[in-house]
Write an enzyme that holds these catalytic residues in place. Structure first.
Site, PDB file in Angstrom:
ATOM      1  N   SER A  28       9.766  -2.457 -46.461  1.00 21.30           N
ATOM      2  CA  SER A  28       8.633  -1.600 -46.110  1.00 21.30           C
ATOM      3  C   SER A  28       8.890  -0.155 -46.512  1.00 21.30           C
ATOM      4  O   SER A  28      10.014   0.222 -46.861  1.00 21.30           O
ATOM      5  CB  SER A  28       8.341  -1.664 -44.605  1.00 21.30           C
ATOM      6  OG  SER A  28       9.209  -0.804 -43.884  1.00 21.30           O
ATOM      7  N   LEU A  29       7.838   0.658 -46.428  1.00 18.55           N
ATOM      8  CA  LEU A  29       7.970   2.082 -46.748  1.00 18.55           C
ATOM      9  C   LEU A  29       8.831   2.823 -45.733  1.00 18.55           C
ATOM     10  O   LEU A  29       9.235   3.970 -45.961  1.00 18.55           O
ATOM     11  CB  LEU A  29       6.590   2.733 -46.853  1.00 18.55           C
ATOM     12  CG  LEU A  29       5.857   3.217 -45.604  1.00 18.55           C
ATOM     13  CD1 LEU A  29       4.578   3.947 -46.027  1.00 18.55           C
ATOM     14  CD2 LEU A  29       5.508   2.116 -44.652  1.00 18.55           C
ATOM     15  N   LYS A  30       9.158   2.185 -44.613  1.00 19.42           N
ATOM     16  CA  LYS A  30       9.970   2.838 -43.588  1.00 19.42           C
ATOM     17  C   LYS A  30      11.405   3.100 -44.052  1.00 19.42           C
ATOM     18  O   LYS A  30      12.116   3.899 -43.445  1.00 19.42           O
ATOM     19  CB  LYS A  30       9.984   1.997 -42.312  1.00 19.42           C
ATOM     20  CG  LYS A  30       8.613   1.798 -41.686  1.00 19.42           C
ATOM     21  CD  LYS A  30       8.029   3.092 -41.159  1.00 19.42           C
ATOM     22  CE  LYS A  30       6.747   2.830 -40.376  1.00 19.42           C
ATOM     23  NZ  LYS A  30       6.196   4.047 -39.767  1.00 19.42           N
ATOM     24  N   ASP A  31      11.827   2.442 -45.135  1.00 18.84           N
ATOM     25  CA  ASP A  31      13.143   2.766 -45.700  1.00 18.84           C
ATOM     26  C   ASP A  31      13.211   4.243 -46.078  1.00 18.84           C
ATOM     27  O   ASP A  31      14.257   4.885 -45.963  1.00 18.84           O
ATOM     28  CB  ASP A  31      13.412   1.927 -46.956  1.00 18.84           C
ATOM     29  CG  ASP A  31      13.769   0.491 -46.637  1.00 18.84           C
ATOM     30  OD1 ASP A  31      13.882   0.156 -45.446  1.00 18.84           O
ATOM     31  OD2 ASP A  31      13.929  -0.304 -47.579  1.00 18.84           O
ATOM     32  N   ALA A  34      13.740   6.301 -42.860  1.00 18.00           N
ATOM     33  CA  ALA A  34      15.056   6.047 -42.263  1.00 18.00           C
ATOM     34  C   ALA A  34      16.133   6.843 -42.994  1.00 18.00           C
ATOM     35  O   ALA A  34      16.975   7.503 -42.367  1.00 18.00           O
ATOM     36  CB  ALA A  34      15.374   4.553 -42.297  1.00 18.00           C
TER      37      ALA A  34
END
Length: 242
Positions: A28-31, A34
């Site tokens: 996901s784009l949450k990498d 993070a």
């Protein structure tokens, strides 16, 4: 990469493009956030070797923090609402993070509850844990400027890939980081671009159209979006349509 949706676009008479953020390492784009959040905290001296990272998340940020934090050899403790799918819990644990399931109460078990609000009970636990233990660092994705800073870079990527030819940008809203970061860059470069925020129609809690402040655990980026007036329209999607 960015991909044109030929079939849907032809039906709608529009050129529709999607950014394939599902191809990031943990899915996901949450990498992006993070890595940005952790490395900014390291540079600022807030996160040090031997510290534990804590966060409340309903899924993708938890997975991304577990992945990136694991590569950097931090202990990771993730507070998850009890409605989170078991496959997400298993993925987080495979990355070596500890999971703690948080009871959410009957009113928050509705499938249409806003993503940012379902995480509030876990945020309270993160806050308490950080206050009690000096070696605990809470990522605070809902209010951390590094969240939308990462997505400003995403906005720059989109601009380059689309050669500055964008009329409308659409993004769903959880913490608001994606929408805010990308919108800031697009509006700076294409003043006439329209920004549309998407959220659950049945959500009755924290959202762009029904906003409530709980000191220390809500507000943050969502409030900055409202104050910035970058959003041209909020689109509410019903459970049935979703």
């Amino acid at each position: 990469p960015i991909k044109k949706l030929d079939v849907i676009g032809e039906k709608k008479g529009s050129n529709i493009w999607v950014k394939l953020e599902n191809l990031n390492p943990s899915g996901s784009l949450k990498d992006r956030i993070a890595l940005q959040i952790i490395e900014d905290a390291e540079k600022n001296g807030d996160l040090k070797k031997g510290f534990s990272i804590v966060e409340s998340s309903s899924g993708n940020t938890a997975i991304a923090l577990s992945f990136v934090g694991g590569l950097k050899e931090y202990r990771r403790i993730i507070f998850l609402p009890e409605i989170v799918a078991q496959e997400k819990i298993r993925m987080i644990e495979r990355y070596g993070a500890e999971t703690r399931i948080v009871k959410t109460g009957e009113e928050l078990k509705d499938s249409s509850v806003h993503g940012s609000f379902i995480e509030v009970p876990g945020r309270i636990m993160c806050k308490e844990m950080e206050e009690k233990e000096s070696s605990v660092w809470w990522a605070r994705q809902f209010s951390n400027p590094s969240n939308y800073k990462a997505h400003m870079k995403l906005g720059e990527e989109i601009l380059a890939q689309m050669k500055n030819k964008i009329n409308v940008f659409v993004a769903s809203v959880g913490t608001g980081g994606t929408l805010f970061g990308v919108a800031k860059i697009l509006k700076q470069n294409i003043p006439d671009v329209k920004i549309f925020a998407v959220e659950p129609a049945e959500a009755s809690h924290v959202s762009l159209t029904n906003f409530k402040i709980i000191p220390g655990v809500t507000g943050g980026i969502l409030k900055e979006i409202l104050d910035s007036k970058l959003v041209d329209e909020v689109i509410k999607i019903t459970d049935k349509d979703a």
